[in-house]
Write a protein that holds these residues in place. Sequence first.
Motif, mmCIF file in Angstrom:
data_model
loop_
_atom_site.group_PDB
_atom_site.id
_atom_site.type_symbol
_atom_site.label_atom_id
_atom_site.label_comp_id
_atom_site.label_asym_id
_atom_site.label_seq_id
_atom_site.Cartn_x
_atom_site.Cartn_y
_atom_site.Cartn_z
ATOM 1 N N ILE A 1 -4.024 6.947 2.079
ATOM 2 C CA ILE A 1 -3.995 6.147 0.858
ATOM 3 C C ILE A 1 -5.430 5.917 0.395
ATOM 4 C CG2 ILE A 1 -3.348 3.904 -0.121
ATOM 5 C CD1 ILE A 1 -1.071 3.831 1.942
ATOM 6 N N GLY B 1 -5.320 3.513 -9.505
ATOM 7 C CA GLY B 1 -4.838 2.583 -8.493
ATOM 8 C C GLY B 1 -5.965 1.637 -8.109
ATOM 9 N N SER C 1 0.831 -1.206 0.000
ATOM 10 C CA SER C 1 0.000 0.000 0.000
ATOM 11 C C SER C 1 0.865 1.255 0.000
ATOM 12 C CB SER C 1 -0.905 0.011 1.233
ATOM 13 O OG SER C 1 -1.631 -1.193 1.303
ATOM 14 N N ASP D 1 1.239 3.475 -3.351
ATOM 15 C CA ASP D 1 0.734 4.841 -3.284
ATOM 16 C C ASP D 1 1.786 5.823 -3.830
ATOM 17 O OD1 ASP D 1 -1.167 6.895 -2.351
ATOM 18 O OD2 ASP D 1 0.350 7.327 -0.826
ATOM 19 N N ARG E 1 1.373 8.236 -7.146
ATOM 20 C CA ARG E 1 1.569 9.692 -7.089
ATOM 21 C C ARG E 1 2.652 10.149 -8.059
ATOM 22 N NH1 ARG E 1 -0.397 11.995 -2.058
ATOM 23 N NH2 ARG E 1 -1.456 10.399 -0.846
ATOM 24 N N GLY F 1 3.631 10.443 -0.187
ATOM 25 C CA GLY F 1 2.391 10.291 0.572
ATOM 26 C C GLY F 1 2.508 10.826 1.989
#
Length: 584
Positions: free
Chosen positions: A258, A152, A133, A137, A141, A577
């Motif tokens: 996320i 995603g 995850s 993520d 991005r 993130g």
Amino acid sequence: METLAARFAAAFEKLGADSKFGQVTLSQRPELGQFQCNGAMGASKALGQKPRDVAQAVIDAVADPALFAELTIAGPGFINIRITDDVLAGVCARMAASDRLAIAKTASPQTVIVDYGGPNVAKPMHVGHLRSSIIGDAIVRLFRFLGHDVKGDIHLGDWGTQMGMLIFELSNRQPSLPYFDANFTGPYPEEPPVTMDDLQQMYPAISGRCKEDEEARHASQAATVELQQGRPGYRALWQHFRDLSIAELKADFHRLGIDFDLWYGESNYDARLAPMVEEIKAKGIAVEDDGALVVHVAEEADKKPIPPVILLKSDGGANYATTDLATIEQRVRDFHADLILYVVDKRQSLHFEQVFRAAAKSGISGNARMEHLPFGTMNGKDGRPFKTREGGVMRLKDLIEMMTREAHQRMLEANVAQEYSEEERNEIAQKVGMAALKYADLMNVRTADYVFDIERFTKFEGRTGSYLLYAAVRIKSILRKAAERNLAAGTILPPSCDEERALMLALSQLPEAIATAAQQRMPHHLCAFAFDLGQALSRFYNACHIMDEKDAARQASWLALMTLVLRELELLLGLLGIEIPERM
Ligand code: ARG
């Protein structure tokens, strides 16, 4: 670096050598130069000249006093390069003037599907899902920032035997529920008969029992088959289980920062499995093997044996691989995917190799490229995969709480944010905790294992997310003070000292760091770059005292430089993130 490389490439070409020798890199020895070009040694063989002579000829050919402050030859023929302060300041000014920090969007935007997260409904999450995850993520991005059309997809495991186990377990606990009455004609209750806590408790109980109790195992398997064949009561229960899990997962992932675009699961592809298998069979590439239906995917050049993909097991059931093939088919058909990136644990490498080959062989993947981006394990200090609770259950909630608690502790020790309200302090602690967790994960070369060390991860010194948050927040505070005194940022002037020059050089390397991270699909390049930038910034602070500076133009230039550092940190942390608090 691109500009420099182009100049050197042209110089080598002019001498009759290949332009590839013109590659320019950051210097390994900053005391000798900012950049270096090592092509003279290679080119000398091709040209039949002495390497140092080639180096000199290249230097003569590139010479441009407006660009180069110094070009020297070292050792056998390394060329050390320093650029002029005017050019360096100009690069920074150009980045500062651009709303994308002079990083161009891709010239060939692609539709990219990132398959990440992949938790299994009603089953405990493990660190593989967590890492997937966090890394996924960052990949989402990064590709989105570069201008690709990115989706995603969490690709939930919502169709496996765990669903049958839970149905069977519930049938023992509450046999009178209408879901188990084959004659019941509906409608089924809208409220689920269990809570998420019940499910979390039921799963370990039944999966433990299935390990010892053959009857329970068969019954669970049978329930799974009935579910997949569409028994209405089981479907209704399954829907409850799935909804409960998704609600919890959505909330927890959201707290992690996320947010998946697609919440598809293995169950979405169920209806396509049988017809797809038929089509593959019709193409003549699926063969019977010991009662199973398989696609052979071994190739001549294989260094290790690659077993066939099993489309249908001997009991006629479809496999994990079959679902993945149907998923590829859907992604190509519905989304016109150009590139599918799978951010999944390295232990599944063989699975993906097989699936990709079968997808290509059967034509399912069309022109889409597929890549598995494997990663290593996050271990506890005992060297085994990290767990937040006894019994192997990891709930994101627990992890987030644990990180936040530890962040509070470090903040107390470092006397950070102690004078703010409790509410703000809690918000900061949550951000520090998440920054610590994500940075500690992403800073490692993706494929490596690492040890979860919560105390080190949350520290405000060293290679940590907390350190970078602190660096960013400190700039914000300087800029606030400047604004209070009506000091505005101005033109970025050529550097006044080595520390400032080094900071500008660091700032100018952002595009390379981002390009490398994207090309290699390796977020650690962003982490390393952000840390180096933070270090260059600290050295600058020690040498240059912004608020005390008497020369107004110099001070205004420094404020512009600080704004640029902040924007780079914000971009980098944003790609990782990581959220930055307003103050700390
Ligand atoms: N649910 C799987 C697991 O827990 C991960 C899914 C990965 N993605 C995929 N398309 N196979 O192992």
